[in-house]
Design a protein around this motif. Structure first.
Motif, short mmCIF file in Angstrom:
data_model
loop_
_atom_site.label_atom_id
_atom_site.label_comp_id
_atom_site.label_asym_id
_atom_site.label_seq_id
_atom_site.Cartn_x
_atom_site.Cartn_y
_atom_site.Cartn_z
N THR A 123 132.36 71.75 76.66
CA THR A 123 131.09 71.07 76.40
C THR A 123 129.95 72.07 76.32
O THR A 123 129.17 72.04 75.37
N LEU A 256 126.74 64.72 84.68
CA LEU A 256 127.69 63.95 83.88
C LEU A 256 128.17 62.68 84.59
O LEU A 256 128.91 61.90 84.00
N ASP A 259 127.56 59.49 82.74
CA ASP A 259 128.11 59.43 81.38
C ASP A 259 129.42 58.64 81.42
O ASP A 259 130.33 58.97 82.17
N ARG A 260 129.52 57.63 80.59
CA ARG A 260 130.69 56.74 80.65
C ARG A 260 131.94 57.32 80.00
O ARG A 260 133.03 56.77 80.15
N THR A 261 131.80 58.42 79.26
CA THR A 261 132.96 58.97 78.56
C THR A 261 133.32 60.40 78.97
O THR A 261 134.48 60.79 78.90
N ALA A 262 132.33 61.20 79.41
CA ALA A 262 132.58 62.63 79.62
C ALA A 262 133.65 62.89 80.67
O ALA A 262 134.66 63.57 80.40
#
Length: 314
Positions: A123, A256, A259-262
């Motif tokens: 990332t 993070l 964050d719902r996806t990271a």
């Protein structure tokens, strides 16, 4: 319940075992019976009152745990303090069921340090196949995982480590070259090992080590900073960054958490890699809960390798 409590900031001996009330229920959180509590260098900064997020005393440190919920379901998760205890609260968004193929000791190495290594590489640095990357503290929790993940992605890894034993271990983990991180000519050694300036680098020591690592980064290269274990914050030379078009980024995993996806993406990738045998968390010493001060003494001396943890059941 038993927990390690800090009532003042200072050295390892401020970590004392006490009986404290259980955490009060909180919406969106699960109460976890803790088995293992991970020890991280962030805990040293908390203890010394130099952490990125200030804490209020009294305080129970610990930001990652393995434990059970709902009568026996094994989980690993992240918390903002409270981990050095027999029970703690985990937000459901940063709690993951542990696959049967993964041990508790492996899982506790993945939540904070595994996710950090993954997102630092893919990332922050956006590392790609064929690039050369510098990985510091290559025998430690984040570093040992970063070496393996970078090599697995097809990058050429220049590992840094401070002792012959740790340098040998870094090579066994997949580093293509290993450099003495304590050398005064660190920049020249990195350049020699890499055959020239590197495309990407991680940095977590600060001070002169930051400067020497940055000097080895190629024009238009990237450097990601995730700590200052040496105790000295680096001064970023903006003129040098502009002259060489270098990108320097900071990284702190809690950014993070919302964050719902990271983190679900990285945890899935980490679990899969461990289950396949292509990623081996380097498990280190496990201490009893009441030995937290001893664990911090040894961590500060930088003698251990791999993931350190507290066995909360003893």
């Amino acid at each position: 319940m038993r927990a390690i409590v800090m009532r003042e900031f200072g050295g390892p001996d401020v970590l004392r075992l006490e009986d404290v009330p259980e955490p009060a229920p909180r919406g969106g959180h699960s109460l976890v019976d803790v088995t293992l509590a991970g020890i991280n260098y962030a805990d040293v900064h908390v203890r010394g009152d130099s952490y990125l997020a200030p804490v209020e005393l009294p305080y129970v440190p610990g930001n990652e745990v393995v434990g059970t919920v709902d009568g026996g379901r094994r989980v690993v998760g992240l918390c903002r303090g409270g981990g050095y205890a027999e029970r703690t609260l985990l937000h459901r968004r940063v709690t993951w069921d542990i696959p049967d193929a993964i041990s508790d000791e492996q899982a506790v190495a993945l939540a904070l340090q595994g996710n950090s290594a993954w997102h630092l590489l893919f990332t922050s640095l956006r590392l790609t196949e064929g690039e050369t990357v510098v990985v510091p503290a290559a025998a430690g929790g984040v570093g040992s995982l970063a070496v393996q993940l970078a090599a697995r992605a097809g990058a050429r890894v220049i590992a840094l480590a401070g002792s012959p034993e740790k340098r040998t271990l870094a090579g066994e983990l997949g580093a293509h070259a290993v450099v003495d991180s304590t050398a005064e000519d660190l920049t020249e050694r990195i350049l020699d090992a890499a055959g020239g300036p590197v495309a990407a680098a991680l940095e977590m020591t600060g001070g002169v080590t930051f400067e020497r690592t940055l000097a080895a980064v190629a024009p238009r290269g990237r450097l990601a900073v995730y700590g200052f274990a040496g105790g000295e914050l680096a001064s970023v030379p903006t003129r040098e960054l502009m002259e060489r078009s270098i990108t320097v980024s900071g990284f702190w995993l809690p950014q993070l958490y919302a964050d719902r996806t990271a983190l679900p993406t990285s945890m899935r990738a980490l679990f899969d890699a461990v289950a396949e045998g292509t990623l081996k968390p380097l498990t280190g010493a496990v201490y009893g809960l009441g030995e937290a001060a001893r664990a911090h003494h040894e961590l500060a001396a930088r003698t251990p390798t791999g993931k350190l943890a507290l066995d909360v059941t003893r």
